[in-house]
Design an enzyme around this catalytic site. Structure first.
Site, PDB file in Angstrom:
ATOM      1  N   LYS A 110      11.610 -17.844  22.073  1.00  0.00           N
ATOM      2  CA  LYS A 110      12.684 -18.651  21.495  1.00  0.00           C
ATOM      3  C   LYS A 110      12.631 -20.113  21.937  1.00  0.00           C
ATOM      4  O   LYS A 110      13.645 -20.726  22.271  1.00  0.00           O
ATOM      5  CB  LYS A 110      14.039 -18.034  21.836  1.00  0.00           C
ATOM      6  CG  LYS A 110      14.308 -16.741  21.073  1.00  0.00           C
ATOM      7  CD  LYS A 110      15.736 -16.265  21.259  1.00  0.00           C
ATOM      8  CE  LYS A 110      16.031 -15.047  20.389  1.00  0.00           C
ATOM      9  NZ  LYS A 110      17.402 -14.542  20.606  1.00  0.00           N
TER      10      LYS A 110
ATOM     11  N   GLN B  52       8.360 -28.066  -9.187  1.00  0.00           N
ATOM     12  CA  GLN B  52       7.799 -26.716  -9.193  1.00  0.00           C
ATOM     13  C   GLN B  52       8.460 -25.873 -10.275  1.00  0.00           C
ATOM     14  O   GLN B  52       9.685 -25.772 -10.339  1.00  0.00           O
ATOM     15  CB  GLN B  52       7.996 -26.061  -7.817  1.00  0.00           C
ATOM     16  CG  GLN B  52       7.232 -24.759  -7.662  1.00  0.00           C
ATOM     17  CD  GLN B  52       7.504 -24.106  -6.312  1.00  0.00           C
ATOM     18  OE1 GLN B  52       8.473 -23.374  -6.174  1.00  0.00           O
ATOM     19  NE2 GLN B  52       6.655 -24.376  -5.327  1.00  0.00           N
TER      20      GLN B  52
ATOM     21  N   CYS C  48      22.183 -25.307   6.129  1.00  0.00           N
ATOM     22  CA  CYS C  48      21.501 -25.173   7.414  1.00  0.00           C
ATOM     23  C   CYS C  48      22.484 -24.776   8.504  1.00  0.00           C
ATOM     24  O   CYS C  48      23.548 -25.376   8.645  1.00  0.00           O
ATOM     25  CB  CYS C  48      20.829 -26.499   7.783  1.00  0.00           C
ATOM     26  SG  CYS C  48      19.897 -26.436   9.335  1.00  0.00           S
TER      27      CYS C  48
ATOM     28  N   CYS D 297      20.074 -21.179   5.327  1.00  0.00           N
ATOM     29  CA  CYS D 297      19.256 -21.527   4.171  1.00  0.00           C
ATOM     30  C   CYS D 297      18.861 -20.335   3.322  1.00  0.00           C
ATOM     31  O   CYS D 297      18.624 -20.481   2.116  1.00  0.00           O
ATOM     32  CB  CYS D 297      17.986 -22.246   4.645  1.00  0.00           C
ATOM     33  SG  CYS D 297      16.986 -21.288   5.825  1.00  0.00           S
TER      34      CYS D 297
ATOM     35  N   TYR E  78       5.860 -13.197  -6.476  1.00  0.00           N
ATOM     36  CA  TYR E  78       6.678 -13.539  -7.634  1.00  0.00           C
ATOM     37  C   TYR E  78       5.989 -13.025  -8.894  1.00  0.00           C
ATOM     38  O   TYR E  78       4.902 -12.446  -8.839  1.00  0.00           O
ATOM     39  CB  TYR E  78       6.879 -15.055  -7.707  1.00  0.00           C
ATOM     40  CG  TYR E  78       8.045 -15.573  -6.899  1.00  0.00           C
ATOM     41  CD1 TYR E  78       9.152 -16.135  -7.523  1.00  0.00           C
ATOM     42  CD2 TYR E  78       8.043 -15.515  -5.506  1.00  0.00           C
ATOM     43  CE1 TYR E  78      10.224 -16.628  -6.791  1.00  0.00           C
ATOM     44  CE2 TYR E  78       9.108 -16.002  -4.769  1.00  0.00           C
ATOM     45  CZ  TYR E  78      10.198 -16.559  -5.411  1.00  0.00           C
ATOM     46  OH  TYR E  78      11.257 -17.027  -4.686  1.00  0.00           O
TER      47      TYR E  78
ATOM     48  N   CYS F 183      16.000 -19.467  11.867  1.00  0.00           N
ATOM     49  CA  CYS F 183      16.946 -18.347  11.820  1.00  0.00           C
ATOM     50  C   CYS F 183      17.194 -17.855  10.393  1.00  0.00           C
ATOM     51  O   CYS F 183      17.611 -16.705  10.197  1.00  0.00           O
ATOM     52  CB  CYS F 183      18.270 -18.756  12.457  1.00  0.00           C
ATOM     53  SG  CYS F 183      19.161 -20.067  11.570  1.00  0.00           S
TER      54      CYS F 183
END
Length: 684
Positions: free
Chosen positions: A478, A104, A410, A386, A197, A382
Site C-alpha cells: 500500500k 474514442q 475521485c 471512479c 468489449y 481504489c
C-alpha cells in the site's frame, strides 16, 4: 525536472499528426465530451476536465469512450448534429494548449454490459422488457458475437448479433468519425480489440463460435475491427489518424475467470502468438497506433489494476508487441513515469498512458515538470469514486444509481467532475474552527477551511497525524496510500494549519460558540459474546505491528480482512479466512477489478476460505466455528485476527455548532470520509 523524465517530453507522430510529448490521457468512462449513459450532448463537465488536463501539459488527450449506439435511449451518435457544432466551437480553445485530441468510439459492451438488479427485472419480466425498449433495449445492447453469458448476471444472456447489425455499426463508426473530423478533432480511437468489449468478443475464440464471415478463421474473427477502420479511412481519408485500443493478451482462462500475474494457465482468449499476428494485421488494415494493455472483463484487474497488481504490469508485453509493428505503441496500466521514460528512451514504446492519476490531480504533469512531485495528490488505485462497479455471488452490479451514471469522480479529490457540488467559496468572515481528530477526515476539513479563509485548528490525541489511515495503509503493497498520507501531512505544514498532537478533546464546551468539526472516526466491533474473544488481535492492532504466529485465522472476509489475509500470505504466513456471508468482499463500493483479484488470488494459492461460517469460540490453539449445515468445525491456528467491522465513535457531548464527518458520522470508506469532510467544511 528530473533528467530521467526528459524522454516523456519529446515529440512524436501518429501518422502525420505530431504530438508534443509522450504523456497520453487514456479514456475513462465519465470524462466524455458527448455525454455518458444519457442523451448525447456536448458535455460541459467532460470538456472542463479535458481542458484542464490539456492545459497541464498532457500531449495526447482521449476523453471517455463514446458508444456509437447509446445504450440509454437507443441513440446513434451521429444523429445529433448540434453537439458536433458545439464541439467545433470548443476545439480552437483546446488547441491553444498545444495538445491533440482523439475521441474514442466504441461499438459497445456486448456480454460485458454492466447489469444491475433493476436491469434483471426489466429483462426477465416480458411486459417490462417491451415497455423499457425505448430507453434501454437490453436485447440489443448486450448482443455479442455468439450466444454467451453476461459477465455480471446469469439472468441477461447475450444473443448473437446479425450481420445486418454489424454492418450498421461499421457504418455508424464511419459517420461519427467524419463528423468528428469536420469538428476539428485530430483523430479517433476505436475501442476496441480490448478488454473483452464487443469488438474484442468477435476476436476471442472462447466467445465467438460463429460459422459465417465473422467467425471461425483468424481473418473472420478480426473482420469487424478491420472493416471499421477501412470504413473510416474511406470517408475521412488515409491521413486521418485512427488509433486502436488493444489488449495484447487476454489473460483469461474462460468466462468470469482471469489469470493472475505469474500464473501458469491455458489462454482462452488472445495469446502472445496470436497477438503478434493480429497487431501486424491490424496495422496493415489501416490503424495508425496501438494503445495497449492486457485483460478482459473476465480478467478485469489487468485493464483496471488495483493496488495489488505490480507497477507497470503490462509493460513487458507491450514492449514485446512493439517489435511486430511499425506504428506507434502506447502502454497503459499502473505506469510509473520514470520507468515509462526509460522504455521510451530505449525505443521500446512510444507513449505512456495514464488515466486515474488525472482524476486525483489534473495538474500532476505540470508539478512533475516543475520538480514539485511531493505536491502531487496520488491516486491510490481504489476505484472507489471512479469505477466502483462491484459484484459478488448471486448479485449483479451492486452500485448506487448515482455512481453508475456519474463515473470519473475521485475518492481522494472531492471536486473533480462534481464542481457544481464541491467547490471552494471564500467565507464571508474568517472563523476559528476546531477540528477534533487528525485523521484524513480532519485534515481534509482543515485543508478546505483554510482555502476558504477560515482558521482551522486540529486536535489529535495521537502523536502523529493520520488516525486509522495509518494502519489502513500499513500493508507492504500500500505504498500509494502511504503517499497520500504524506501528501496530507505536507498540506497541513505548507498551509500553516495549527495542529495540537497528544491532545484528546472530550468536552467541546471550552470552544464556546466557535464552530467544531468532529472527526473522531470509529472503533472496532468486539465480539464480546464469543467465548475467548479476548484472545483475538484486532485488525488495527495487527496492522500497527502486533505479532502473530504461523497459522492465522482471520475472522471476517470483507475487504479489510481479505487484505490482511493477503498481506499475511505475502509474508509467508498461512492465513485462514472465516466469513459469515456466502462470498468474500460481499459489500458495496469495492470494484470488481479489486475484489476479483483477491478472490482469485486466494483460490490460486489455496488459502483456506470458510464461507457461511460463524465464529463460535476462540481457544488457545484453534477456533470453533459453526458451518452452514449447523455442524461445528475446528480450525487449528496460532493466532486469531478479528476483522468484524467498526462502529461510529462520535463524542458524547457536542453542541449545535458541531459537524460530524467521516466514520464518526457513519462508517464508510475513504471516499465517504473525504467527501463528507469537504462538505462539512463548505457549510461553515
Amino acid at each position: 525536472m528530473d533528467a530521467r523524465l526528459e524522454p516523456l517530453f519529446t515529440p512524436w507522430k501518429i501518422g502525420n499528426c505530431e504530438i508534443k510529448n509522450r504523456i497520453v490521457l487514456t479514456s475513462m468512462g465519465g470524462t466524455n465530451l458527448l455525454g455518458w449513459m444519457e442523451k448525447n450532448h456536448f458535455d460541459e463537465d467532460g470538456a472542463r476536465f479535458i481542458m484542464e488536463v490539456a492545459r497541464n501539459h498532457a500531449g495526447l488527450v482521449l476523453p471517455g469512450c463514446q458508444p456509437v449506439y447509446n445504450p440509454m435511449f437507443g441513440q446513434w451518435l451521429y444523429k445529433n448534429k448540434k453537439m458536433y457544432e458545439d464541439l467545433k466551437n470548443w476545439m480552437p480553445e483546446f488547441h491553444k494548449t498545444g495538445a491533440k485530441l482523439f475521441v474514442q468510439l466504441t461499438a459497445g459492451f456486448g456480454r460485458s454490459f454492466t447489469i444491475s438488479e433493476l436491469m434483471e427485472k426489466l429483462y426477465t419480466n416480458k411486459f417490462l422488457r417491451v415497455v423499457s425498449k425505448p430507453f434501454m433495449n437490453l436485447d440489443k445492447i448486450t448482443a455479442s458475437a455468439s450466444p454467451s453469458p453476461n459477465r455480471w448476471s446469469d439472468k441477461v444472456p447475450s444473443r448473437e448479433m446479425t450481420v445486418e447489425e454489424i454492418h450498421e455499426f461499421v457504418d455508424a463508426f464511419a459517420k461519427c468519425a467524419k463528423l468528428l473530423q469536420d469538428a476539428g478533432v485530430d483523430g479517433v480511437e476505436i475501442h476496441a480489440v480490448h478488454e473483452g468489449y464487443l469488438l474484442d468478443q468477435f476476436t476471442l475464440k472462447y466467445v465467438n463460435h460463429r460459422t459465417d464471415e465473422y467467425g471461425g478463421s483468424f481473418e473472420n474473427r478480426y473482420r469487424f475491427a478491420v472493416e471499421t477502420v477501412q470504413a473510416i479511412k474511406k470517408v475521412c481519408g488515409k491521413e486521418f489518424p485512427v488509433s486502436l485500443r488493444y489488449s495484447v493478451r487476454s489473460m483469461t482462462k474462460g468466462f468470469r475467470e482471469g489469470a493472475l500475474p505469474g500464473e501458469t494457465f491455458t489462454e482462452a482468449g488472445r495469446d502472445m502468438e496470436e497477438s503478434q499476428k493480429a497487431a501486424k494485421y491490424l496495422q496493415e488494415a489501416g490503424y495508425d497506433m496501438l494503445n495497449c494493455d492486457n485483460g478482459t472483463y473476465d480478467a478485469w484487474y489487468w485493464a483496471h489494476p488495483p493496488i495489488y497488481m505490480p507497477e507497470n504490469c503490462n509493460l513487458q508485453d507491450v514492449e514485446h508487441i512493439r517489435k511486430y509493428v511499425d506504428i506507434p505503441v502506447v502502454c497503459a496500466g499502473r505506469m510509473e513515469p520514470r520507468t515509462a521514460a526509460d522504455s521510451i528512451a530505449a525505443g521500446k514504446i512510444d507513449g505512456a498512458g495514464f488515466a486515474r492519476q488525472f482524476l486525483a490531480d489534473q495538474a500532476w504533469v505540470t508539478k512533475m515538470m516543475e520538480g514539485r512531485e511531493e505536491d502531487i495528490r496520488p491516486c491510490i488505485l481504489c476505484h472507489n469514486g471512479c469505477f466502483n462497479m462491484c459484484h459478488y455471488k448471486g448479485v449483479p452490479n451492486d452500485q448506487e444509481l448515482s455512481d453508475s451514471l456519474h463515473l470519473a469522480r475521485c475518492a481522494v479529490n472531492a471536486e473533480v467532475m462534481q464542481w457544481n457540488k464541491h467547490y471552494i467559496k471564500k467565507a464571508d468572515s474568517s472563523k476559528k474552527v476546531h477540528i477534533i481528530g487528525g485523521g484524513l477526515g480532519g485534515m481534509e476539513a482543515a485543508r478546505v477551511l483554510k482555502m476558504r479563509g477560515h482558521e482551522p485548528v486540529i486536535y489529535e490525541k495521537g502523536s502523529v497525524l493520520g488516525g486509522t489511515f495509518i494502519p489502513a495503509s500499513a500493508e507492504s503493497y500500500k505504498d500509494k496510500l502511504r503517499s497520500l498520507l504524506v501528501w496530507y501531512r505536507r498540506q497541513m505544514e505548507t498551509m500553516g494549519i495549527e495542529v495540537h498532537l497528544n491532545e484528546e478533546i472530550k468536552d467541546t464546551a471550552q470552544f464556546g460558540s466557535d464552530p467544531i468539526i468532529v472527526a473522531t472516526g470509529a472503533v472496532p466491533r468486539i465480539l464480546k459474546k464469543v467465548p475467548g474473544h479476548e484472545r483475538m488481535i484486532e485488525a488495527c492492532e495487527y496492522l500497527n505491528g502486533a505479532e502473530v504466529g504461523e497459522v492465522v485465522a482471520v475472522i471476517g472476509g470483507g475487504l479489510t480482512g481479505c487484505e490482511i489475509a493477503y498481506e499475511l500470505a505475502l509474508k509467508g504466513k498461512k492465513p485462514v479466512i472465516v466469513e459469515m456471508k456466502d462470498d468474500l468482499i460481499s459489500q458495496k463500493g469495492v470494484c470488481l477489478a479489486n475484489s476479483s483479484y483477491l478472490r482469485e488470488w486466494f483460490a490460486l494459492h489455496q488459502v483456506p476460505v470458510y464461507l457461511e461460517t460463524t465464529l463460535k469460540e476462540v481457544k488457545e490453539d484453534a477456533v470453533i466455528c459453526r458451518a452452514k449445515d449447523g455442524k461445528d468445525v475446528e480450525i487449528a491456528c496460532d493466532s486469531v485476527i478479528s476483522s468484524a467491522g467498526y462502529i461510529s465513535a462520535p463524542l458524547t457531548e457536542i453542541g449545535r455548532n458541531a459537524y460530524l464527518v467521516g466514520d464518526c458520522l457513519q462508517v464508510g470508506n475513504l471516499r465517504s470520509v473525504i467527501w463528507s469532510a469537504y462538505e462539512a467544511a463548505m457549510k461553515i
